[in-house]
Scaffold this motif. Structure first.
Motif, mmCIF file in Angstrom:
data_model
loop_
_atom_site.group_PDB
_atom_site.id
_atom_site.type_symbol
_atom_site.label_atom_id
_atom_site.label_comp_id
_atom_site.label_asym_id
_atom_site.label_seq_id
_atom_site.Cartn_x
_atom_site.Cartn_y
_atom_site.Cartn_z
ATOM 1 N N ASP A 68 77.482 59.208 36.997
ATOM 2 C CA ASP A 68 77.398 57.789 37.337
ATOM 3 C C ASP A 68 77.893 56.872 36.224
ATOM 4 N N GLU A 69 77.528 57.157 34.962
ATOM 5 C CA GLU A 69 77.907 56.260 33.865
ATOM 6 C C GLU A 69 79.424 56.183 33.697
ATOM 7 N N ILE A 70 80.107 57.317 33.867
ATOM 8 C CA ILE A 70 81.564 57.330 33.703
ATOM 9 C C ILE A 70 82.222 56.499 34.803
ATOM 10 N N ILE A 71 81.795 56.698 36.035
ATOM 11 C CA ILE A 71 82.395 55.965 37.152
ATOM 12 C C ILE A 71 82.071 54.484 37.054
ATOM 13 N N ARG A 72 80.874 54.138 36.696
ATOM 14 C CA ARG A 72 80.511 52.711 36.567
ATOM 15 C C ARG A 72 81.340 52.016 35.500
ATOM 16 N N CYS A 118 85.024 63.796 47.324
ATOM 17 C CA CYS A 118 84.805 62.931 46.161
ATOM 18 C C CYS A 118 83.711 61.913 46.474
ATOM 19 N N PRO A 119 82.822 61.690 45.522
ATOM 20 C CA PRO A 119 81.817 60.657 45.750
ATOM 21 C C PRO A 119 82.468 59.270 45.757
ATOM 22 N N VAL A 120 81.903 58.359 46.513
ATOM 23 C CA VAL A 120 82.423 56.993 46.596
ATOM 24 C C VAL A 120 81.405 56.055 45.966
ATOM 25 N N TYR A 121 81.895 55.232 45.068
ATOM 26 C CA TYR A 121 81.055 54.237 44.401
ATOM 27 C C TYR A 121 81.529 52.864 44.873
ATOM 28 N N PRO A 122 80.652 52.102 45.528
ATOM 29 C CA PRO A 122 81.043 50.786 46.050
ATOM 30 C C PRO A 122 81.584 49.889 44.939
#
Length: 73
Positions: free
Chosen positions: A18-22, A36-40
């Motif tokens: 989470d921290e990398i994607i955020r 792949c996970p999707v982050y809004p």
């Protein structure tokens, strides 16, 4: 990569957390599709590259990645 001035000797594949994607402005995926996970709120680009197993050398992988990156700019 050293040929082009990039030292990756201490680098290794890292899982998405989470921290990398955020912290990212753009998330680049390479064919993982719905897995792949999707982050809004993040911009996603799926780069289509040939399977590295079928390429002649690591230079071919680097060149293909550069070509895709340049075509997206």
């Amino acid at each position: 990569m050293a040929e082009v001035g990039i030292d990756i000797r201490t680098e290794f594949p890292k899982p998405w957390i989470d921290e990398i994607i955020r912290a990212a402005d753009v998330v680049i995926t390479m064919g993982c599709g719905d897995a792949c996970p999707v982050y809004p709120g993040k911009r996603y680009e799926d780069w289509v590259l040939d399977d590295p197993a079928g390429l002649v050398s690591k230079r071919s992988v680097r060149s293909a990645t550069r070509f895709v990156a340049a075509s997206r700019s």
